[in-house]
Scaffold this active site. Structure first.
Site, short mmCIF file in Angstrom:
data_model
loop_
_atom_site.label_atom_id
_atom_site.label_comp_id
_atom_site.label_asym_id
_atom_site.label_seq_id
_atom_site.Cartn_x
_atom_site.Cartn_y
_atom_site.Cartn_z
N GLY A 169 0.95 -1.06 -0.09
CA GLY A 169 -0.08 -0.02 0.01
C GLY A 169 0.97 1.21 0.09
N ARG A 203 0.78 5.89 -1.75
CA ARG A 203 0.31 7.39 -1.41
C ARG A 203 0.26 7.17 0.12
NH1 ARG A 203 -6.04 8.11 -2.58
NH2 ARG A 203 -6.84 6.36 -1.51
N SER A 239 -6.08 -0.57 13.80
CA SER A 239 -6.78 0.83 14.11
C SER A 239 -7.43 0.86 15.16
CB SER A 239 -7.74 1.02 12.82
OG SER A 239 -8.87 1.83 13.38
N TYR A 268 -14.66 -3.78 8.26
CA TYR A 268 -13.25 -3.37 8.65
C TYR A 268 -12.84 -3.27 10.08
CZ TYR A 268 -9.82 0.67 9.15
OH TYR A 268 -8.72 1.21 9.58
N ALA A 304 -13.54 -5.69 11.96
CA ALA A 304 -13.36 -7.30 12.14
C ALA A 304 -11.91 -7.46 11.55
CB ALA A 304 -14.45 -8.16 11.52
N LYS A 317 -9.46 -5.52 11.33
CA LYS A 317 -8.60 -4.51 12.21
C LYS A 317 -8.51 -5.35 13.33
CE LYS A 317 -6.99 -1.67 9.02
NZ LYS A 317 -5.76 -2.16 8.49
#
Length: 259
Positions: free
Chosen positions: A15, A18, A144, A157, A159, A161
């Site tokens: 990733g 950017r 997160s 999301y 679950a 993280k």
């Protein structure tokens, strides 16, 4: 050699095209790393690699979908073929597909889990063999605190993280066996960012941003380079006794949220 020196270490950053990923690549390169910029959009990864090379560093780019094992294996093989080894893996790739529980599709669930959680697993699995060969390895995952605490409309999301935290701890324990039996210096940790200025956060409505900032003890958002500084420390020999941890880089916003 200083304990935070990363000269001649080889790092893969997923990733990387950017935002936080780009900042991590630039920071690691500045510390002497040879960087493999990986992104599902190869043109973005190539742009970051070219930026590093223009600044006098060593880098290469690869287009990689981390949810596909064949592409992950190819990414690691290319890194080793080019630089001879692999020391550091930063699992930064992640996506969102938000929807309320009763409206979320199975595809939205699977896509997020496959990239955010399965992707991290596949990358660690592919990298571990090379790291054991070197007897040095640093895995830095991205979770997160907000996701782990739970957010409306982000069941997939959250679950993924929360899963990253369990994955990090389990890998840290497995790596600990290599330290005892093989003398390997291998660790696995997770970073939990708060409100960071990225292309993704730019889409948040201004009134919501102001509400967030008002609740942050430091009264400001974070910069990608501030995440990158923590990554470079975790990647260094000086962090050799730090493993299985979750480090919140959030200006104090999630103080007291247990993860």
């Amino acid at each position: 050699m200083p304990e935070n020196n990363l000269k001649d270490r080889v790092a893969i950053v997923t990733g990387s095209g950017r935002g936080i990923g780009r900042a991590i690549c630039l920071e690691l390169a500045q510390k002497g790393c040879r960087v493999v910029a990986a992104d599902i959009l190869e043109k973005n990864a190539l742009r970051v690699a070219e930026e590093i090379i223009a600044g006098g560093g060593e880098a290469m780019a690869t287009g990689t979908n981390v949810s596909l094992n064949e592409q992950v294996q190819k990414m690691v093989n290319k890194a080793v073929a080019r630089f001879g080894k692999l020391d550091i893996l930063v699992n930064n790739a992640g996506i969102t597909r938000d929807a309320l529980l009763e409206k979320m599709t199975e595809e939205e669930w699977d896509t997020v889990i496959n990239v955010n959680l399965k992707g991290a697993f596949l990358c660690i699995q592919a990298a571990a063999t090379e790291m054991r060969r070197n007897r040095y390895g640093r895995i830095i995952n991205f979770s997160s605190k907000g996701g782990a605490a739970g957010n409306v409309g982000q069941i997939n999301y959250c679950a993924s993280k929360t899963g990253i935290i369990g994955l990090t701890r389990a890998v840290a324990k497995e790596f600990g066996r290599y330290a005892a039996k093989e003398g390997a210096d291998m660790t696995c940790n997770a970073i939990l960012p708060g409100f960071i200025d990225t292309p993704m956060s730019e889409k948040i409505p201004e009134e919501i941003k102001k509400a967030f900032l008002n609740e942050i003890p430091l009264k400001r958002s974070g910069a990608p380079r501030e995440i990158a500084k923590v990554v470079s420390f975790l990647a260094s020999p000086g962090a050799g006794y730090l493993t299985g941890t979750t480090i919140g880089v959030d200006g104090g916003f999630f103080m007291g949220v247990g993860c």
